[in-house]
Design a protein around this motif. Structure first.
Motif, mmCIF file in Angstrom:
data_model
loop_
_atom_site.group_PDB
_atom_site.id
_atom_site.type_symbol
_atom_site.label_atom_id
_atom_site.label_comp_id
_atom_site.label_asym_id
_atom_site.label_seq_id
_atom_site.Cartn_x
_atom_site.Cartn_y
_atom_site.Cartn_z
ATOM 1 N N GLU A 236 52.183 37.225 45.921
ATOM 2 C CA GLU A 236 51.051 37.418 45.018
ATOM 3 C C GLU A 236 50.262 36.130 44.834
ATOM 4 O OE1 GLU A 236 50.066 40.292 44.115
ATOM 5 O OE2 GLU A 236 51.812 41.301 44.966
ATOM 6 N N ALA A 239 48.001 35.804 47.819
ATOM 7 C CA ALA A 239 46.918 36.788 47.750
ATOM 8 C C ALA A 239 45.812 36.328 46.805
ATOM 9 C CB ALA A 239 47.459 38.142 47.319
ATOM 10 N N ALA A 240 46.196 35.673 45.697
ATOM 11 C CA ALA A 240 45.219 35.228 44.704
ATOM 12 C C ALA A 240 44.308 34.127 45.226
ATOM 13 C CB ALA A 240 45.940 34.752 43.451
ATOM 14 N N ARG A 241 44.680 33.494 46.332
ATOM 15 C CA ARG A 241 43.878 32.399 46.873
ATOM 16 C C ARG A 241 42.844 32.877 47.887
ATOM 17 N NH1 ARG A 241 48.284 27.682 47.973
ATOM 18 N NH2 ARG A 241 46.397 26.463 48.380
ATOM 19 N N PRO A 243 39.388 35.014 48.308
ATOM 20 C CA PRO A 243 38.315 35.592 47.498
ATOM 21 C C PRO A 243 38.361 37.112 47.430
ATOM 22 C CG PRO A 243 37.445 33.852 48.898
ATOM 23 C CD PRO A 243 38.876 34.066 49.315
ATOM 24 N N GLY A 245 41.013 38.826 47.290
ATOM 25 C CA GLY A 245 42.180 39.248 46.523
ATOM 26 C C GLY A 245 43.270 39.890 47.347
ATOM 27 N N ARG A 246 43.200 39.762 48.651
ATOM 28 C CA ARG A 246 44.238 40.329 49.523
ATOM 29 C C ARG A 246 44.564 39.353 50.630
ATOM 30 N NH1 ARG A 246 42.699 41.642 54.635
ATOM 31 N NH2 ARG A 246 40.524 42.208 55.065
#
Length: 281
Positions: A236, A239-241, A243, A245-246
């Protein structure tokens, strides 16, 4: 006056099978969840015949485990755009210095005697560490698989293409690098980063060496791709890094690599291309 490519409307229409009649060797294509499988499916969908290299013992020793090669092959065959093209799979332990040339020869023979596209996707997983923990064995292991075998495959491809009629179209080499040269680097994977950096550094030299055989050479950094190696909070956090979100998925770099194999990319060579979806390091 120079003769430029035609710009008539018919010259701008895209062929739905731009790789019809071409052939490709994709290494490290042993898992349906991997980049190699996605690349092979894209090439097949564009009309190419494809040889899938695999080394099941490597995957079997990893947390994600091995896949059934028959099912990998069937998945690529299902994507074929040209019913006359072939999909063949075969093993190869690329730690053997004789294996790259032998693999290339088998692939060419299996696909009708000519090999156009080489995608060197394989790499050694694990057996690495930070600056304090790496040792000579780790460095040698990654050199052997990640770099030496790739260069020997490129050598075999160059010799193969040199034996064809001059300027035979469709010659391609695509190698894989990583994010070792981007902000922060890869301090926890020194051996891997070193060898992948070597491929990035030698890209332009190889492109110049193969230009006389009408072979382009490019290297792709796919960024973090979800191939099943990370889970939980760490997954997770990565994934947050992005833009979007995936994570990247295998088909993200596969689309780029398949395009590089087409005639549309004929004027692109000697490049290291990042396909990271805006990943923030």
């Amino acid at each position: 006056m120079p003769k430029y490519p035609p710009h008539a409307p018919e010259a701008l229409r895209r062929d739905p099978l731009p790789l019809r009649g071409r052939t490709a060797l994709v290494t490290g294509a042993s898992r349906r969840g991997g980049i190699g499988h996605a690349v092979a499916r894209r090439l097949a969908a564009h009309g190419a015949g494809v040889y899938l290299h695999h080394h099941v013992p490597h995957d079997a020793a990893m947390p994600w485990g091995a896949d059934r090669i028959e099912e990998v092959t069937a998945s690529v065959r299902d994507a074929l755009g040209d019913p006359d093209a072939r999909v063949v799979a075969g093993p190869g332990d690329l730690t053997d210095p004789a294996a790259p040339a032998a693999l290339h020869a088998r692939a060419a023979e299996a696909l009708g005697g000519r090999l156009d596209i080489l995608v060197a996707n394989h790499a050694l997983s694990g057996s690495d560490g930070d600056l304090d923990t790496i040792d000579a064995a780790m460095l040698d292991a990654h050199w052997t698989v990640d770099t030496r075998s790739v260069l020997l495959l490129v050598q075999a491809h160059a010799r193969h293409r040199a034996a064809l009629p001059p300027r035979t179209p469709g010659g391609r080499v695509v190698m894989m690098t990583s994010g070792q040269d981007i902000a922060g680097g890869m301090p926890g994977e020194i051996a891997y980063a070193l060898q992948k950096g070597a491929l990035a550094s030698v890209t332009r030299s190889l492109a110049t060496a193969l230009a006389e055989h009408a072979v382009t050479v490019n290297t792709v950094n796919p960024g973090p791709v979800d191939t099943g190696y990370l889970t939980g909070d760490a997954y997770e956090a990565v994934a947050a890094r992005f833009p979007a979100g995936r994570w990247g998925v295998p088909d993200d770099p596969a689309r780029l690599i398949a395009w590089l194999a087409t005639d549309e990319a004929d004027w692109i060579t000697g490049q290291v291309i990042d396909s990271e979806g805006g990943f923030r390091r």
